[in-house]
Design a protein around this motif. Structure first.
Motif, mmCIF file in Angstrom:
data_model
loop_
_atom_site.group_PDB
_atom_site.id
_atom_site.type_symbol
_atom_site.label_atom_id
_atom_site.label_comp_id
_atom_site.label_asym_id
_atom_site.label_seq_id
_atom_site.Cartn_x
_atom_site.Cartn_y
_atom_site.Cartn_z
ATOM 1 N N UNK A 279 33.957 13.885 -18.313
ATOM 2 C CA UNK A 279 33.825 12.525 -18.059
ATOM 3 C C UNK A 279 32.981 12.480 -16.564
ATOM 4 N N UNK A 280 33.198 13.475 -15.689
ATOM 5 C CA UNK A 280 32.583 13.185 -14.200
ATOM 6 C C UNK A 280 31.060 13.583 -14.385
ATOM 7 N N UNK A 281 30.677 13.867 -15.426
ATOM 8 C CA UNK A 281 29.027 13.882 -15.721
ATOM 9 C C UNK A 281 28.454 12.551 -16.309
ATOM 10 N N UNK A 282 29.458 11.430 -16.273
ATOM 11 C CA UNK A 282 29.096 10.329 -17.083
ATOM 12 C C UNK A 282 29.055 9.046 -15.873
ATOM 13 N N UNK A 283 28.182 8.157 -15.849
ATOM 14 C CA UNK A 283 27.176 7.865 -17.131
ATOM 15 C C UNK A 283 25.984 8.872 -17.020
ATOM 16 N N UNK A 316 8.474 2.877 -23.632
ATOM 17 C CA UNK A 316 9.431 3.694 -22.705
ATOM 18 C C UNK A 316 10.700 3.348 -23.027
ATOM 19 N N UNK A 317 11.543 4.525 -23.444
ATOM 20 C CA UNK A 317 13.059 3.916 -23.960
ATOM 21 C C UNK A 317 14.022 4.399 -23.096
ATOM 22 N N UNK A 318 14.990 3.698 -22.842
ATOM 23 C CA UNK A 318 16.155 3.927 -21.801
ATOM 24 C C UNK A 318 17.515 4.366 -22.740
ATOM 25 N N UNK A 319 18.319 5.140 -22.614
ATOM 26 C CA UNK A 319 19.320 5.668 -23.318
ATOM 27 C C UNK A 319 20.473 5.882 -22.072
ATOM 28 N N UNK A 320 21.724 5.451 -22.625
ATOM 29 C CA UNK A 320 22.833 5.771 -21.652
ATOM 30 C C UNK A 320 23.870 6.149 -22.378
ATOM 31 N N UNK A 321 24.481 7.238 -21.786
ATOM 32 C CA UNK A 321 25.586 7.771 -22.572
ATOM 33 C C UNK A 321 26.961 7.521 -21.685
ATOM 34 N N UNK A 322 28.030 6.807 -22.273
ATOM 35 C CA UNK A 322 28.868 6.669 -21.139
ATOM 36 C C UNK A 322 30.539 6.472 -21.652
ATOM 37 N N UNK A 323 31.378 5.929 -21.027
ATOM 38 C CA UNK A 323 32.924 5.896 -21.700
ATOM 39 C C UNK A 323 32.937 4.621 -21.967
ATOM 40 N N UNK A 324 34.105 4.444 -22.978
ATOM 41 C CA UNK A 324 34.218 3.002 -23.381
ATOM 42 C C UNK A 324 34.571 2.033 -22.282
#
Length: 458
Positions: A279-283, A316-324
């Motif tokens: 979790x600490x590596x997010x987002x 140019x694409x943006x992607x985010x990976x995160x928590x709910x």
């Protein structure tokens, strides 16, 4: 992919949410019923397997005890029972596998459920503008505005005819000043988005079917994809697509074809497939500037001229990976970052929330950014920023470990254009055109243009 437990425990809520998507309104209840029927059969097969396996283990232990007592008849009866249990267990396993595959295939073609605050509607006419996000007013030129293809062809720097001879319809050659302007835009966008906290990534342009499945292009939208194959793989293309459409894993012994990416969303989001992040590596925020390839280029007869709908374009694409807990705020932030490009280029635009009938398959909520095009005298979409919730993460088995260390949870994934380079080129051409057909270079792009301030016909 949907959580079968959610459907099992909240059938009515699932049906009501799915029915908000007009294309699925009539079939929502039937789909839920079919899914739950398969789920019941799968669980029954699993329970039968467990019961038969437990009895097999018990009988196996009893054989030794019977032999120790010299009970030959009892031992033989137990051996016969173990043999029949073995056949029953194999049948249970086969039934369990079949029901699981059928269940996954049913779930794979159902779209994400819209968020509660997404407006209901049937088409783009029901989208709702986010008034606070509007920037600037529609450009009104003191002369009749030309469309981008009129400007480009008159400059001798946009050639659809020659591209057609080489590749067919919906391709273009860009030359000289316009080619440089397109390159400048891509570089500018990457510089802005990396300054906004996104990490630049160079991605593969060819991916396997499981990557397409993970981000939901397969199996639902196979007709929109370009397939690349070489050598003996050519003969397996149809088989591979059929397997992917059925939600099956392609036979590893086959030489599977590649799919050309329709957007960098595919390789960027799949960075976390089958992974467990802390979790600490997010987002986690990543961006890439890539060519994109789409066999589907819009409705027949629509935007047949020009660069609005091409089979090949860059983005140019943006992607985010995160928590709910972070995903809603991250969605707003991503939309800010996409708008940042247009604001720096001083291009008038507006933002709309897509209604349930216009929203993409994997999205639970989408903002479209629409830029003003004087030549068309209308706003046109230049970016879509979507929050997919855990929908894609379930398909990719992408999870994270909460800080409290208790188990794992599915990630939330988001994607957006930051921006579509070709459409931004169109917007610059039409908004910065001069009466003589030349095009002024926006101030923000001057550092990328090597001293060129205006693009004129040689």
């Amino acid at each position: 992919m949907h959580d079968i437990k959610l459907i099992r425990d909240n059938r009515d809520l699932f049906v009501a949410a799915l029915a908000r998507r007009p294309a699925y309104a009539e079939e929502a209840a039937k789909s839920a019923a079919e899914i739950l029927e398969l789920d019941t059969k799968w669980r029954e097969a699993k329970t039968s397997f467990e019961q038969h396996r437990a009895r097999q283990n018990e009988a196996s232990r009893a054989i030794g005890q019977a032999k120790a007592k010299k009970d030959e008849a009892g031992a033989k009866a137990l051996l016969d029972e173990v043999a029949s249990l073995k056949a029953a267990i194999q049948a249970d396993q086969e039934h369990e596998r079949q029901y699981d595959e059928q269940l996954r295939a049913k779930l794979a073609v159902l779209p994400n459920l819209p968020a509660a605050d997404v407006p209901s509607g049937a088409s783009e006419n029901d989208n709702v503008e986010v008034a606070a996000r509007r920037y600037g007013s529609a450009t009104r030129l003191p002369f009749k505005a030309k469309e981008h293809f009129e400007l480009g062809e008159a400059l001798g720097m946009m050639d659809f005819e020659r591209a057609g001879k080489v590749s067919g319809a919906r391709f273009v050659y860009l030359k000289a000043g316009l080619a440089r302007l397109e390159r400048a835009l891509g570089m500018f966008m990457l510089d802005v988005q990396t300054s906004n906290g996104y990490t630049e990534v160079t991605t593969p342009l060819l991916v396997r079917e499981h990557a397409m499945y993970g981000t939901s292009q397969l199996p639902k939208f196979k007709e929109d994809l370009f397939v690349a194959a070489s050598g003996s793989a050519v003969t397996t293309v149809k088989t591979t697509i059929a397997q992917a459409q059925a939600g099956e894993t392609v036979d590893e012994n086959m030489e599977a074809p590649f799919f050309l990416i329709p957007t960098a969303e595919v390789p960027l989001t799949n960075l976390v497939r089958e992974d467990i992040l802390e979790e600490g590596a997010l987002p986690m925020r990543v961006t890439a500037w890539t060519p994109c390839f789409r066999a589907e280029a819009g409705a027949a007869g629509r935007d047949t001229r020009g660069m609005i709908r091409q089979h090949q374009f860059s983005k140019v694409e943006l992607v985010s990976i995160t928590t709910p807990e972070q995903s809603e705020a991250e969605h707003e932030r991503m939309t800010d970052c996409a708008q940042d490009i247009l604001k720096r280029l001083e291009l008038p635009h507006r933002v709309v929330t897509l209604c349930t009938g216009d929203m993409g398959f994997s999205a639970q909520k989408t903002y479209d950014i629409e830029v003003w095009l004087p030549g068309q005298d209308r706003y046109r979409e230049i970016s879509s920023c979507s929050n997919c919730g855990e929908f894609q993460a379930r398909r990719m088995n992408a999870r994270y470990r909460p800080k409290d260390g208790k188990g794992t949870r599915f990630l939330h994934t988001l994607n957006g254009s930051g921006l579509a380079v070709g459409r931004t080129l169109i917007a610059v051409m039409e908004n910065y055109q001069e009466a003589d057909g030349s095009i002024r270079v926006p101030d923000a792009l001057l550092p990328y243009m090597g001293g060129v301030t205006k693009i004129s016909k040689p």
